[in-house]
Design a protein around this motif. Sequence first.
Motif, short mmCIF file in Angstrom:
data_model
loop_
_atom_site.label_atom_id
_atom_site.label_comp_id
_atom_site.label_asym_id
_atom_site.label_seq_id
_atom_site.Cartn_x
_atom_site.Cartn_y
_atom_site.Cartn_z
N ARG A 1 -12.97 1.61 -75.33
CA ARG A 1 -13.02 0.65 -74.29
C ARG A 1 -11.39 0.57 -73.83
O ARG A 1 -10.57 0.27 -74.38
CB ARG A 1 -13.06 -0.86 -74.96
N ASN A 2 -11.51 1.03 -72.57
CA ASN A 2 -10.36 1.27 -71.55
C ASN A 2 -8.97 2.12 -72.77
O ASN A 2 -8.02 1.86 -72.80
CB ASN A 2 -9.73 -0.21 -71.50
N GLY A 3 -9.54 3.05 -72.98
CA GLY A 3 -8.55 3.96 -73.72
C GLY A 3 -8.34 3.63 -75.10
O GLY A 3 -7.83 4.29 -75.77
N HIS A 4 -8.89 2.60 -75.56
CA HIS A 4 -8.56 2.06 -76.98
C HIS A 4 -10.00 2.16 -77.73
O HIS A 4 -11.11 2.11 -77.26
CB HIS A 4 -8.21 0.64 -76.95
N LEU B 1 -14.51 -3.99 -82.54
CA LEU B 1 -14.55 -4.43 -81.16
C LEU B 1 -14.41 -5.86 -80.92
O LEU B 1 -13.37 -6.26 -80.02
CB LEU B 1 -15.93 -4.03 -80.36
N GLU B 2 -15.15 -6.69 -81.28
CA GLU B 2 -15.07 -8.20 -81.38
C GLU B 2 -15.87 -8.66 -82.29
O GLU B 2 -16.95 -8.12 -82.68
CB GLU B 2 -15.19 -8.73 -80.03
N PRO B 3 -15.56 -9.94 -83.07
CA PRO B 3 -16.39 -10.57 -84.08
C PRO B 3 -17.62 -11.29 -83.21
O PRO B 3 -17.84 -11.46 -82.04
CB PRO B 3 -15.49 -11.42 -84.67
N ASP B 4 -18.54 -11.42 -84.23
CA ASP B 4 -19.80 -11.94 -83.61
C ASP B 4 -19.75 -13.37 -83.16
O ASP B 4 -20.21 -13.68 -82.11
CB ASP B 4 -20.88 -11.94 -84.70
N ARG C 1 -10.00 13.17 -85.04
CA ARG C 1 -9.23 11.83 -84.79
C ARG C 1 -10.07 11.04 -83.75
O ARG C 1 -10.37 11.74 -82.68
CB ARG C 1 -7.85 12.21 -84.07
N ARG C 2 -9.90 9.91 -83.97
CA ARG C 2 -10.64 8.96 -82.87
C ARG C 2 -12.01 9.48 -82.27
O ARG C 2 -12.14 9.39 -81.34
CB ARG C 2 -9.64 8.67 -81.66
N ASP C 3 -12.84 9.77 -83.39
CA ASP C 3 -14.00 10.59 -83.03
C ASP C 3 -15.22 9.59 -82.51
O ASP C 3 -15.95 8.69 -83.49
CB ASP C 3 -14.44 11.26 -84.33
N THR C 4 -15.43 9.44 -81.41
CA THR C 4 -16.47 8.83 -80.85
C THR C 4 -17.96 9.16 -80.61
O THR C 4 -18.80 8.52 -80.27
CB THR C 4 -16.02 8.00 -79.09
N ASP C 5 -17.84 10.47 -81.28
CA ASP C 5 -19.34 11.07 -81.18
C ASP C 5 -20.03 11.06 -82.56
O ASP C 5 -21.08 11.23 -82.68
CB ASP C 5 -19.09 12.59 -80.89
#
Length: 481
Positions: free
Chosen positions: A227-230, A343-346, A194-198
């Motif tokens: 980013r800040n837990g999200h 994360l955010e659009p270009d 879950r929520r795998d950032t690796d």
Amino acid sequence: MAKGLGSNLGRNFKLASVKRPITPRAKGLYPGAETGAGEYGSVQFPTIVEQYNRESDYKRWKLGQEYYFGKGRTWGDRQFNILARFLNANPSSTTDEIESTGSREVVTLFPSSTSPENAWYVATRVRGSFLFPQPIQASALTYNQSDPDPSNHTITYNVTGIYNAQQLGIYTVCIGDQFEDSAIGPSFPDDLVRRDTDSVAFTLIAVSVSSMTMTFDLSKPHRRVNRNGHIYWKKEKYDPDDATIPDLKWKDDGTKHLASSFSFFCCCPDCLGGAVANLDKPERKATLETFPLPNANRSVNSAWEREGVGYYRQWRSLPNRKDQRRECKHIHAQRWACGVPWLEPDDYPTASERDVLEFMASAEKALDPREYLEYFANRRLSFDRFVLTIAESAGLTLFPGGDVRDNIRPSNAPMLWNDRDEPLASWCRNNDWWLERGTQKLQCFNATTQQFQATVPKSGVTYPILEFLPDDVPTTPKIVP
Ligand SMILES: [Zn+2]
């Protein structure tokens, strides 16, 4: 002189007929012999805001966020769990699952006032829908990084000993999709981290049954970032010569399994780049939506499109790669539900633009209650549009280039036929689907028998091509963020 450019300098000057009375027109300048078509002042250009609205990924992203958070998730009141099955063994996961599953799809309905049936569908092929039965080993991976242009760098995964040729062949329905090393075992859904950032995702660009390899684009890695837990989904840079850019690779020490990433498709015109005729109630209103005509501005016009006149029209080609497509606001909303919002659009705007857009987003989210009522009252949804959405998400080609009725098929992927009459066997390939236009009759093509069939047999049991599953059965598709 190029057509439509510059002044005509009074050539083609013609007197208007004196027999025709002058009819009142709305205020404005009209192109004509006198004003000169294409002259400054005779053409309407979109304002900067209009253009921005048309093009902006940020606006779609923002509206998707509003959908997800702003309306208490009323948009998601209808979700269907669906298994889309293919003939021959499905390559996913363990033996049990090979017998019983297919592409795992969750379809979400979005109420809409502009859709003919008051709803659009977003199909989500859930993460791990395709999950390798064995862990990633370094010996199976080859990095091809000698090309001077880093955008041509690839990874080749040799799957000998993991799959047989038929199982590998099924992966043609995944070309253009991303795969990530985010599973610790072969079981869906329990082994998905879950929520795998690796982990990191690369796009599958080729499948070779003769060399038993799958090739991935190394140059456009995507991954989850915190980013800040999200958790967000982010496109990362790639440059092997730049030491400041991290070298993202799959873990190949036998601890991780490769899994397909989330992939999304929506049948709304913004995502599809086209519109499908509304065949269920053609008598209601014969609008363009009912009988769409080819778009005059579009020069790409394959035989398939020409023959589809009256069924759909298309104004933008769909890139085969999911990471090159425009995502509509419905997909952006679904990304939040799957734990992978961008994360955010270009084209993230400056503060003052953002104020305006956020105001517009809040205005747009406030759906008229009548729209909801109509959506619930007329929930007779078009099977044509529904199957189109599922088919694309499951990896079938909707708009094949080339003349498929002359047996010219540019891609290896199976395709969706929408003919009224059964397509000739000589045109078809294994796992092509045929939805008889305007009906609910869906069949798949069996290359061995050279016939269409309505079910997919596995171990003596016959399953429907599309199986709708309740939430509580073990094989049901699950969204694991
Ligand atoms: Zn959409």
